[in-house]
Design an enzyme around this catalytic site. Sequence first.
Site, PDB file in Angstrom:
ATOM      1  CD  GLU A  95      37.755  75.265  21.859  1.00  0.00           C
ATOM      2  OE1 GLU A  95      38.368  76.350  21.874  1.00  0.00           O
ATOM      3  OE2 GLU A  95      36.810  75.023  21.085  1.00  0.00           O
ATOM      4  CD  GLU A 103      22.709  83.069  23.240  1.00  0.00           C
ATOM      5  OE1 GLU A 103      22.559  81.832  23.144  1.00  0.00           O
ATOM      6  OE2 GLU A 103      23.348  83.749  22.407  1.00  0.00           O
ATOM      7  CB  CYS A 133      39.555  80.685  20.756  1.00  0.00           C
ATOM      8  SG  CYS A 133      40.108  82.296  20.180  1.00  0.00           S
ATOM      9  CB  SER A 181      32.162  75.598  19.020  1.00  0.00           C
ATOM     10  OG  SER A 181      30.903  75.503  18.393  1.00  0.00           O
ATOM     11  CG  PHE A 209      30.631  82.822  26.294  1.00  0.00           C
ATOM     12  CD1 PHE A 209      31.555  82.860  27.330  1.00  0.00           C
ATOM     13  CD2 PHE A 209      30.449  81.627  25.634  1.00  0.00           C
ATOM     14  CE1 PHE A 209      32.281  81.734  27.690  1.00  0.00           C
ATOM     15  CE2 PHE A 209      31.163  80.486  25.986  1.00  0.00           C
ATOM     16  CZ  PHE A 209      32.087  80.546  27.018  1.00  0.00           C
ATOM     17  CE  LYS A 244      23.400  85.925  18.153  1.00  0.00           C
ATOM     18  NZ  LYS A 244      23.423  85.383  19.578  1.00  0.00           N
TER      19      LYS A 244
END
Length: 502
Positions: free
Chosen positions: A387, A182, A287, A232, A155, A179
């Site tokens: 994280e 969402e 990240c 992740s 995201f 993909k």
Amino acid sequence: MATVAAIKSVNHWISGKPVASKSGRSGKVWNPATGEAHAAVDFASVEEVDHAVAIAKEAFHSWRATALSRRSEILFKFRELLDANRRKIAELITLEHGKTLADAMGEVARGLENVEFACGIPNLLKSGFTEQASRGVDVYQIRQPLGVAAGITPFNFPAMVPLWMFPNAIACGNTFVLKPSEKDPSASLLLAELMQKAGLPDGVFNVVQGDRIAVDRLLEHPDVKSISFVGSTPIAKHIYETGTRNGKRVQALGGAKNHMLVLPDADIGMAADAAVSAGYGSAGERCMAISVVVAVGAVADPLIEAIKERMAKVRVGPGMEDGNEMGPLITREHRDKVASYVDNARNEGAKVEVDGRKDPVSKREGFFLGATLLDDVKPGMRCYEDEIFGPVLSVARVNTYEEGLRMIHDNPYGNGVAIFTRDGGAARQFQFDVEVGMVGINVPIPVPVSYYSFGGWKASLFGDLHMYGPEGIQFYTRGKVVTSRWPDPATSKVDLGFPQMR
């Protein structure tokens, strides 16, 4: 608050057009600045994923035979359309992710650089040729596409990360099924529309919206030949293990705990600017965000004061409002989870220098949290080990360079790292010593330019090849070595011995 029935639908993109799902499942897409749902995103069924893959597989036969010059021409056109629609894409990102419009524009710009790299595909696919390897024998290598490639994206960069993947994959002759997350799926459909306008044949690029059902089907589908993933570490490990178990080529980029080592000779102002920019940009949902400042010796106190001075001036608010520098977090649940680290850090012995929960912005509608600064953070504390993926910056104090380096090495992640110093020798030694995939020297967020490759070490990467750049081309192709002879037929004879080269 808006209801799912009253808001727009975000559909799939299959074979060159939007396709509404028939699965009967969907999820809310929130506007993090208001806390309201603005759309409902389709969740694909297994059958719908299979349909998208079948379309991509069928398109592969003609696309892989398309001339490199034509592929490059389409990518050049896509690059121009992407450039012309920068703001439109950025506005979608800000609406659904929450980052400021300026930050979203920067995301699109970095993604566009990867398209520019892919435009050079005729040169990128050149390989070696050896004449007269043996008498009358030539040897050369060609690189060929894999087939249907899939990308599963996070995201936090709904445009840039997909652009790390599909331009290179498609340029190499593969077809692609994306993909997207969402949580902010709309940018992916605009990218698909622009690819179609650029002249890409139907079925070469497809978008399947969804949740874990879609992900798991892509991982097990026999016609999907490769998986690219960013997210992740636990999920990256699952993606890698499941994908490779099913015979796929996988590159899965995981989490990070990026350190910034500040030596006593560093420019305090520059280091503080970098820490605030890299710690709180995009509300820490990067990240490559700096989450731990490792202060060596006496530099800690003045550095913390300089950071606090700059934090007080950071404007937090809706990303579409001019002047705001930090927006909300992606969801209410994530905001609350990030906020929970503050009390936990205090209970474990850290000092809360600035508590973002007390920022007035945290009381307004939406998923806002002010910038937080923690001091005296040590390994073993949750705020150090996890994280956090939010606007929480930790300061760890060490006495020496060696102690700071050991702290970085002991951390399980190896994504990005930075050093701030005026000493060229120390910087040179650090880049030699440090076990991390991307290193910044007086640069806080060392994301490589598009003609290098992105990826970390240790628990930040599962797979052998980094993303985009030269390693991206290698990932989306496989080598084939051809040994050829065109002799005078009169010299041909039967020889059952092992082929000799001398």
